[in-house]
Motif scaffolding. Structure first.
Motif, PDB file in Angstrom:
ATOM      1  N   LYS A  87      86.134  53.047  17.580  1.00  0.00           N
ATOM      2  CA  LYS A  87      84.952  52.688  18.358  1.00  0.00           C
ATOM      3  C   LYS A  87      84.198  53.950  18.737  1.00  0.00           C
ATOM      4  O   LYS A  87      84.798  54.947  19.129  1.00  0.00           O
ATOM      5  CB  LYS A  87      85.365  51.921  19.616  1.00  0.00           C
ATOM      6  N   ALA A  88      82.866  53.926  18.581  1.00  0.00           N
ATOM      7  CA  ALA A  88      82.011  55.061  18.942  1.00  0.00           C
ATOM      8  C   ALA A  88      81.025  54.592  20.003  1.00  0.00           C
ATOM      9  O   ALA A  88      80.301  53.616  19.795  1.00  0.00           O
ATOM     10  CB  ALA A  88      81.275  55.582  17.722  1.00  0.00           C
ATOM     11  N   GLU A  89      81.019  55.290  21.145  1.00  0.00           N
ATOM     12  CA  GLU A  89      80.199  54.882  22.281  1.00  0.00           C
ATOM     13  C   GLU A  89      78.925  55.721  22.390  1.00  0.00           C
ATOM     14  O   GLU A  89      78.892  56.871  21.950  1.00  0.00           O
ATOM     15  CB  GLU A  89      81.012  55.037  23.581  1.00  0.00           C
ATOM     16  N   PRO A  90      77.872  55.172  23.025  1.00  0.00           N
ATOM     17  CA  PRO A  90      76.664  55.968  23.303  1.00  0.00           C
ATOM     18  C   PRO A  90      76.991  57.136  24.223  1.00  0.00           C
ATOM     19  O   PRO A  90      77.858  57.028  25.110  1.00  0.00           O
ATOM     20  CB  PRO A  90      75.731  54.965  24.002  1.00  0.00           C
ATOM     21  N   GLY A  91      76.325  58.257  24.000  1.00  0.00           N
ATOM     22  CA  GLY A  91      76.577  59.444  24.807  1.00  0.00           C
ATOM     23  C   GLY A  91      77.768  60.250  24.339  1.00  0.00           C
ATOM     24  O   GLY A  91      78.100  61.279  24.922  1.00  0.00           O
ATOM     25  N   GLU A  92      78.418  59.783  23.263  1.00  0.00           N
ATOM     26  CA  GLU A  92      79.582  60.481  22.722  1.00  0.00           C
ATOM     27  C   GLU A  92      79.305  60.964  21.297  1.00  0.00           C
ATOM     28  O   GLU A  92      78.483  60.389  20.582  1.00  0.00           O
ATOM     29  CB  GLU A  92      80.812  59.566  22.699  1.00  0.00           C
ATOM     30  N   VAL A  93      80.012  62.020  20.934  1.00  0.00           N
ATOM     31  CA  VAL A  93      79.956  62.519  19.559  1.00  0.00           C
ATOM     32  C   VAL A  93      81.272  62.185  18.879  1.00  0.00           C
ATOM     33  O   VAL A  93      82.345  62.602  19.338  1.00  0.00           O
ATOM     34  CB  VAL A  93      79.710  64.043  19.515  1.00  0.00           C
ATOM     35  N   THR A  94      81.191  61.414  17.810  1.00  0.00           N
ATOM     36  CA  THR A  94      82.365  61.073  17.011  1.00  0.00           C
ATOM     37  C   THR A  94      82.284  61.838  15.709  1.00  0.00           C
ATOM     38  O   THR A  94      81.320  61.684  14.949  1.00  0.00           O
ATOM     39  CB  THR A  94      82.425  59.562  16.730  1.00  0.00           C
ATOM     40  N   ALA A  95      83.264  62.683  15.465  1.00  0.00           N
ATOM     41  CA  ALA A  95      83.283  63.487  14.244  1.00  0.00           C
ATOM     42  C   ALA A  95      84.299  62.917  13.262  1.00  0.00           C
ATOM     43  O   ALA A  95      85.332  62.375  13.669  1.00  0.00           O
ATOM     44  CB  ALA A  95      83.623  64.932  14.563  1.00  0.00           C
ATOM     45  N   ILE A  96      83.985  63.021  11.981  1.00  0.00           N
ATOM     46  CA  ILE A  96      84.876  62.534  10.914  1.00  0.00           C
ATOM     47  C   ILE A  96      85.169  63.703   9.994  1.00  0.00           C
ATOM     48  O   ILE A  96      84.247  64.335   9.463  1.00  0.00           O
ATOM     49  CB  ILE A  96      84.228  61.383  10.134  1.00  0.00           C
ATOM     50  N   ILE A  97      86.433  63.992   9.813  1.00  0.00           N
ATOM     51  CA  ILE A  97      86.825  65.134   8.988  1.00  0.00           C
ATOM     52  C   ILE A  97      87.954  64.707   8.058  1.00  0.00           C
ATOM     53  O   ILE A  97      88.691  63.752   8.343  1.00  0.00           O
ATOM     54  CB  ILE A  97      87.245  66.334   9.884  1.00  0.00           C
ATOM     55  N   GLY A  98      88.086  65.390   6.967  1.00  0.00           N
ATOM     56  CA  GLY A  98      89.136  65.065   5.996  1.00  0.00           C
ATOM     57  C   GLY A  98      88.888  65.801   4.697  1.00  0.00           C
ATOM     58  O   GLY A  98      87.854  66.457   4.521  1.00  0.00           O
ATOM     59  N   GLY A  99      89.821  65.687   3.794  1.00  0.00           N
ATOM     60  CA  GLY A  99      89.697  66.376   2.516  1.00  0.00           C
ATOM     61  C   GLY A  99      88.639  65.734   1.628  1.00  0.00           C
ATOM     62  O   GLY A  99      88.117  64.651   1.918  1.00  0.00           O
TER      63      GLY A  99
END
Length: 576
Positions: free
Chosen positions: A356-368
């Motif tokens: 879940k990604a909320e407003p006012g937040e930064v959700t980062a996605i990382i991987g190979g």
């Protein structure tokens, strides 16, 4: 091809006028030999000069009338055919714009370009020929036979021999040419693809000194098209000499047997001259039909390819009633057990993704590389639809939302920066058409693009070349970010959008973004740990599955995959 002709409705008046005028032109041409026969038999034989002048003047009027009909018919034919081509191109382009990424992947960009240009031109060209010949050829053939029979029935037996031979030649050529026409359109697709790859990848080709190799690859594709075209033309080239040979032998037979009948007193000289004219008209009508029989198969192949595009129903469609209105859009994104598999792929790219990604937040996605980061991001604006599971925005499944309304609330920055020919200001305004100069300049400042724009000769009015080739990779990325910022969206999607930036610019940009996106939901796909370290939550992907979710410090303790990524990029002191 008949399916496409429904788009001729808008030009039915021009089509009717063209056909009617061609009908009148054909009648005038059928009437002229009859008048010539009268001049010879009644005027020349009897030495009646006034009669010759009278019928000769009438012949000139008939010929002038036929010429005028031909010219005006050509005008209406061209107008309706070009209008038809314009309509089809517009329909294809508009329909292609509705395609999801899956449909683009299925057909291919190079094939779509060929179908929109070459294939539509083939159908337009055959329509031009058909509007003239589909009336003229049958009418001239039937009318010529009737008029020839009216002059001498017995001499008409020449046609019983010549016409079947003509038909056999046409059938032979058509049966050999159709498969080659189908093959040639596919080879044109391949040539277009090679050409496009060469033009778009010219820097890489030069950098790796692969110019000679690419020349050979292009020459091979070009030669493939040329050889197929030569084979087709060889077959088609047989037809015209064969038909002219049949025509000449028919003329010899008519003169031979006609001379005998004149000698026996069963036929007049004028009738023989008229008969020869009608014989030529009949033969030429078959030649016209043979041209149609050659053009129609090729156009039919093109029409099938155009219809294939028009008949594709995109899998991503809007609901009849949208479940989301502008004033209730907050931007809470939730993935519920989402899996995704590309068409014809053996294994899913993403499996059981939930977060879940909320407003006012930064959700980062990382991987190979190949872990599914970019694919995950592309599911949110519905470039693809999930294979299973659900993606919710504010509790509503994205499949139940209008695509246009959904995407209006998203600022998307693709992995590969795409710019369009035009000014810098126009490219930034691509995100918001009515953006003021102040909004454009503000977006550029936040994206750290104002510095290099100010150094350019015309500032925001500086021209960007096709594909943005007059800008560096980092400059293109910053303009792409500015384009997303100017629309002030509720959701920001950054797909590895900082990869071409130096660390200083990257840090300055992320700092500026914090104030600009403080109320929005931000998802960032990144390769650099430094880019994601300060995110409110980091999602670690491995082979399409979530290996861990948490903050930077939480993942250092709980996720082996994340620790490996971190240790490969920064020192232990920096980690601490």
């Amino acid at each position: 091809m008949l399916k496409l002709f429904r788009y001729l409705k808008a030009y039915r008046v021009q089509v009717f006028l063209a056909i009617f005028l061609v009908f009148l032109q054909t009648l005038s041409e059928l009437y002229l030999p009859n008048l010539m026969s009268d001049i010879v038999d009644k005027g020349v034989v009897n030495g009646d000069i006034p009669y010759i002048w009278k019928i000769g003047g009438f012949m000139l009027l008939v010929a002038a009338g036929g010429t005028i009909c031909s010219i005006v018919a050509s005008f209406f034919t061209a107008k309706s055919a070009t209008g038809f081509g314009k309509t089809i191109r517009s329909k294809v382009f508009t329909h292609v714009e509705t395609f999801s990424q899956e449909e683009f992947d299925k057909i291919g960009t190079s094939s779509l370009i060929t179908r929109t240009t070459n294939d539509i031109f083939q159908v337009q060209q055959v329509l031009t020929i058909m509007l003239r010949m589909m009336v003229m050829a049958p009418l001239m053939c039937i009318g010529g036979i009737i008029m020839a029979l009216s002059r001498d029935v017995k001499l008409s037996w020449v046609f019983v021999v010549s016409i079947p031979i003509l038909l056999l030649v046409i059938i032979f050529v058509q049966s050999k040419a159709i498969p080659l026409f189908q093959m040639m359109q596919k080879k044109l697709d391949n040539l277009n693809r090679v050409m496009r790859e060469n033009l778009t990848g010219i820097r890489v080709i030069r950098a790796f000194s692969r110019i000679d190799f690419e020349k050979k690859r292009f020459d091979h594709a070009n030669l493939d098209v040329a050889n197929t075209a030569i084979r087709v033309n060889k077959i088609v080239a047989v037809m015209m000499p064969a038909m002219m040979l049949i025509l000449n032998f028919s003329t010899i037979a008519i003169v031979w047997f006609g001379g005998i009948r004149i000698n026996d007193g069963d036929m007049q000289v004028g009738d023989l001259m008229a008969f020869i004219q009608y014989a030529m008209q009949i033969m030429f009508s078959f030649i016209m039909m043979s041209v149609m029989f050659i053009m129609i198969p090729r156009a039919s192949v093109s029409a099938v390819r155009i219809n294939e595009v028009l008949e594709i129903k995109t899998k991503i469609v809007d609901p009849e009633v949208s479940s989301k209105s502008d004033d209730t859009f907050h931007g809470v994104i939730e993935f519920q057990d989402v899996s995704f598999r590309y068409a014809n792929a053996e294994n899913p790219v993403l499996s059981n993704i939930s977060f879940k990604a909320e407003p006012g937040e930064v959700t980062a996605i990382i991987g190979g590389t190949g872990s599914g980061k970019s694919t995950l991001l592309s599911l949110i604006p519905r470039f693809y639809d999930v294979s299973s599971g659900r993606i919710l925005i504010d509790g509503i499944d994205v499949k139940e939302m209008n695509q246009q309304e959904l995407r209006k609330k998203i600022g998307y920055v693709p992995q590969k920066a795409v710019l369009f020919t035009g000014t810098i200001a126009e490219n930034i305004r691509f995100g918001k058409e009515d953006a003021s100069d102040e909004e454009v300049e503000h977006a550029a400042r936040i994206a750290q693009a104002a510095s290099f724009i100010s150094e350019m000769k015309d500032g925001f009015q500086s021209m960007i070349s096709q594909g943005g080739t007059n800008l560096s990779g980092g400059q293109k990325q910053r303009l792409s970010i500015a384009r997303a910022l100017v629309r002030k969206p509720v959701i920001y999607l950054f797909d590895d959008s900082f990869s071409a930036l130096d660390f200083k610019t990257d840090a300055a940009l992320r700092k500026a973004l914090k104030g600009e996106t403080k109320d929005a939901t931000v998802l960032i796909v990144a390769q650099r740990v430094s880019t994601v370290m300060d995110a409110d939550q980091i999602i670690v992907l491995e082979e399409g599955k979530i290996a861990g979710i948490g903050t930077h410090h939480e993942l250092l303790k709980s996720c082996d995959v994340y620790r490996e990524i971190v240790s490969s990029q920064i020192t232990e002191e920096e980690v601490g």
